[in-house]
Scaffold this active site. Structure first.
Site, short mmCIF file in Angstrom:
data_model
loop_
_atom_site.label_atom_id
_atom_site.label_comp_id
_atom_site.label_asym_id
_atom_site.label_seq_id
_atom_site.Cartn_x
_atom_site.Cartn_y
_atom_site.Cartn_z
N CYS A 225 2.19 -1.96 2.14
CA CYS A 225 1.95 -0.76 1.35
C CYS A 225 2.40 -0.94 -0.09
O CYS A 225 2.91 -1.98 -0.48
CB CYS A 225 2.72 0.42 1.97
SG CYS A 225 2.42 0.65 3.73
N ASP B 185 7.46 1.29 12.82
CA ASP B 185 8.70 0.67 12.38
C ASP B 185 9.35 1.46 11.24
O ASP B 185 10.54 1.34 11.00
CB ASP B 185 8.48 -0.78 11.97
CG ASP B 185 7.39 -0.95 10.91
OD1 ASP B 185 6.57 -0.03 10.74
OD2 ASP B 185 7.35 -2.01 10.27
N ILE C 273 -10.07 -22.74 1.91
CA ILE C 273 -11.05 -22.92 0.85
C ILE C 273 -11.13 -24.40 0.52
O ILE C 273 -10.17 -25.15 0.65
CB ILE C 273 -10.71 -22.12 -0.42
CG1 ILE C 273 -9.35 -22.49 -0.96
CG2 ILE C 273 -10.82 -20.64 -0.17
CD1 ILE C 273 -9.06 -21.88 -2.32
N SER D 86 1.02 -17.23 7.11
CA SER D 86 0.97 -18.36 6.18
C SER D 86 2.11 -19.33 6.48
O SER D 86 3.04 -19.02 7.22
CB SER D 86 1.09 -17.86 4.73
OG SER D 86 2.45 -17.68 4.37
#
EC number: 6.3.5.4
Length: 632
Positions: free
Chosen positions: A2, A100, A291, A363
């Site tokens: 957010c 949460d 990519i 990641s």
């Protein structure tokens, strides 16, 4: 994930300007396009933009406790929220949602400021306690999520997820901080707690701030640090097995989501290891994306495809033109202050690609800092070995003289580029490491800045950032010390900033299992020789992954997300470079030595020197100034 904003009247309970609060909130619409709301009471206001990931139906914010005396505005994910919910229920707390976010409210009621030590995840939040008349800010331990704040002259305290959310506040001191400029041209980013503006600050990772009504600006309080407490009696085989177990668990807790989830797959060790763990935990094929570049010198997509094929992922690759320099001004809009890591361009593109298929992506960020994967660690330890064999009284004048007189030979093979090494050997560990990672050397920055600007610095030097962290480092080991420096500077200031802004520009949540704080704590206690073993970085990690990944994935030369800056600046961006470096924007600041800027341009264009990194940092500074002049 957010975007959050908040304001507090520290001088009383004046009415909060609703239009102002909505304006602050909407600057971050990209961070949370699903929902948005504000909350106002006398003296306090919160704004929230929501990207719905967990408890999509009932996780709206700002969120309050039962009697409304405690409110929270939160950005992030707390992965142990279910365990904490059960614990807090057992202590008598009632929950209305499955989110949460509500855990933070009741954890504050139960444990106060110590609530953050119970959270496992990435987070930045602001909490208002009406009974105690205080605003509590917190940022996660490693700095995955950002938080900016300011106290205006009229007593209004404000915070936000991005600098743009507080930048337009009337009364904010938007004078450029000279120390931030010195830091920027040394590091390529502005390390915490400074921002480019005199009047705004970043809350540092692992810190909280308690701002009380009626009090001056509070000082941040550290609640966590990387411990570097050595494990004893652990064999290499045992350590490798435990590393896999801990990584798998860190990945597993990050797979909770009510929206599509996937992973970045670059073909490097870290992202490949994360995907391997995900494949063993997921019910179906893992969504992966990467990519590729048209220029083979920059392309790693074949390695990503190799891992994708091994684990039968639902893999998507998009080829990007190597001349993808059209994002230069977009980056200035994203980062709000000068930021010079050119890999932000491919990072932006891979986030753009991932968002077409998933809302959450895992990641491999953090592996290099955690497990000593950067080549610069190997160079630094080689230099430190020489330092240890030559007395400082001899070493400093000998190598200092060699460093001054040896020609700079960027064009030559590495073995003949000894100037930087000589200069590093004349210094101590911290100064040598700072010299090695600097975008522009001390000598270059001295020539870059005008005499007037150097006077404004009043003797300040960017190495003071690293010196301050080194003085607080909980380790005397040289390798652990420079890892610690990176975890306090490069990791939050560059890597995590890059990923947060690039991902949030596309409303994509990125989770980083290799920066799970429990995993980081455990890895920090491993022997340095298990991280950098001879010339092999990430030694134990690679050993532990041998049964999961091919040899050429684990042991090939590290490539990274590079872009051909040197070619751009002698070709398609040549006129842009001249316009920026020799134009009015930089000249009017009074910061720069115009003759040296002209020298940088001329020597790079001619091919005599590769000044692509300094030129890129100047281009991004110019792009920031253009944005300032537009009044964005």
């Amino acid at each position: 994930m957010c975007g959050i904003v908040g304001v507090l009247d520290t001088r009383g309970a004046r009415a909060i300007d609703e239009a102002l609060l909505r304006r602050m909130n909407e600057t971050q619409h990209h961070r949370g396009p699903d929902e948005g709301d504000i909350y106002i009471e006398p003296g306090v206001g919160f704004g929230h933009r929501r990207l719905s990931v967990i408890d999509v139906a009932s996780g709206q914010q700002p969120m309050a406790n039962e009697d409304g005396s405690v409110l929270v505005c939160y950005n992030g994910e707390i992965y142990n929220f279910r365990e904490l919910t059960a614990e807090l229920k057992a202590l008598g707390h009632s929950f209305r949602t499955r989110s949460d976010t509500e855990v933070i409210v009741h954890a504050w009621e139960q444990w106060g400021a110590d609530c953050v030590s119970h959270f496992r995840g990435m987070f930045a939040f602001g909490l208002w306690d009406r009974k105690q008349q205080l605003m509590f800010l917190a940022r996660d331990r490693l700095g995955v999520k950002p938080l900016f704040y300011t106290l205006l002259p009229d007593g209004l305290f404000a915070f936000g997820s991005e600098l743009k959310s507080i930048r337009s506040l009337q009364g904010l001191d938007r004078r450029i901080d000279p120390r931030a400029v010195e830091d920027y041209f040394a590091y390529g980013y502005i390390p915490e707690p400074r921002t480019i503006y005199e009047g705004a600050l970043k809350l540092a990772p692992g810190h909280t701030l308690t701002q009380r009504v009626g009090q001056p600006l509070a000082q941040p309080c550290r609640y966590w640090d990387v411990p570097f407490k050595m494990h004893h009696g652990m064999t290499e085989s045992d350590a490798a097995g435990e590393l896999v177990t801990r990584l798998r668990e860190a990945v597993k807790i990050r797979l909770v989501a009510e929206v599509p989830l996937g992973a970045f797959l670059s073909g490097g060790v870290d992202s490949s290891a994360v995907v391997a763990m995900m494949a063993g935990l997921a019910d179906g094929p893992v969504n992966t994306c990467s990519i590729g570049f048209k220029d083979a010198a920059f392309d790693e997509s074949e390695y990503a495809a190799q891992v994708a094929a091994q684990y039968r992922t639902d893999h998507h690759t998009e080829q990007v033109d190597t001349d993808d320099y059209g994002l230069l001004d977009t980056l200035a809009d994203l980062y709000d202050e000068p930021y010079a890591d050119s890999s932000a361009i491919p990072t932006y593109r891979v986030c753009q690609l991932a968002r077409r298929r998933v809302t959450v992506a895992l990641s491999g960020d953090g592996g290099d800092e955690n497990l000593a994967g950067y080549r610069r660690y190997r160079y630094a330890m080689a230099e430190q070995s020489v330092r240890g064999r030559i007395p400082a009284g001899l070493r400093k004048p000998l190598f200092g003289t060699l460093g001054r007189w040896y020609p700079k030979a960027d064009w030559a093979p590495r073995m003949f580029r000894a100037k930087t090494t000589f200069e590093a050997l004349s210094r101590d560990l911290v100064e040598g490491y700072f010299h090695g990672v600097s975008f522009m050397s001390d000598a270059m920055r001295k020539r870059l800045f005008s005499e007037q600007f150097r006077r404004q610095l009043q003797g300040y030097h960017a190495i003071e950032v690293m010196r301050g962290h080194a003085d607080r480092a909980p380790t005397d080991d040289p390798l652990s010390t420079i890892q610690y420096l990176d975890m306090k500077t490069y990791l939050p200031g560059d890597i995590l900033t890059k990923v947060d802004r690039a991902s949030m520009a596309h409303a994509l949540e990125v989770r980083v299992p290799l920066l799970d704080h429990k995993l980081v704590e455990w890895i920090s206690g491993l022997s340095p020789s298990l991280k950098l073993h001879g010339s092999e970085g990430k030694y134990l990690f690679k050993k532990s992954m041998e049964k999961y990944l091919p040899h050429d994935i684990l042991y090939r030369r590290k490539q990274g997300f590079a872009v051909p800056l040197a070619q751009w600046f002698r070709g398609p961006l040549r006129s842009r470079v001249r316009e920026a470096l020799l134009g009015a924007n930089l000249a009017d600041t009074g910061i720069f030595n115009q003759r040296y800027l002209a020298e940088l341009v001329e020597q790079h264009e001619s091919g005599r020197r590769d000044y692509s990194t300094p030129i890129w940092s100047l281009l991004m500074f110019d792009a920031f100034l253009r944005k300032e002049l537009r009044g964005d």
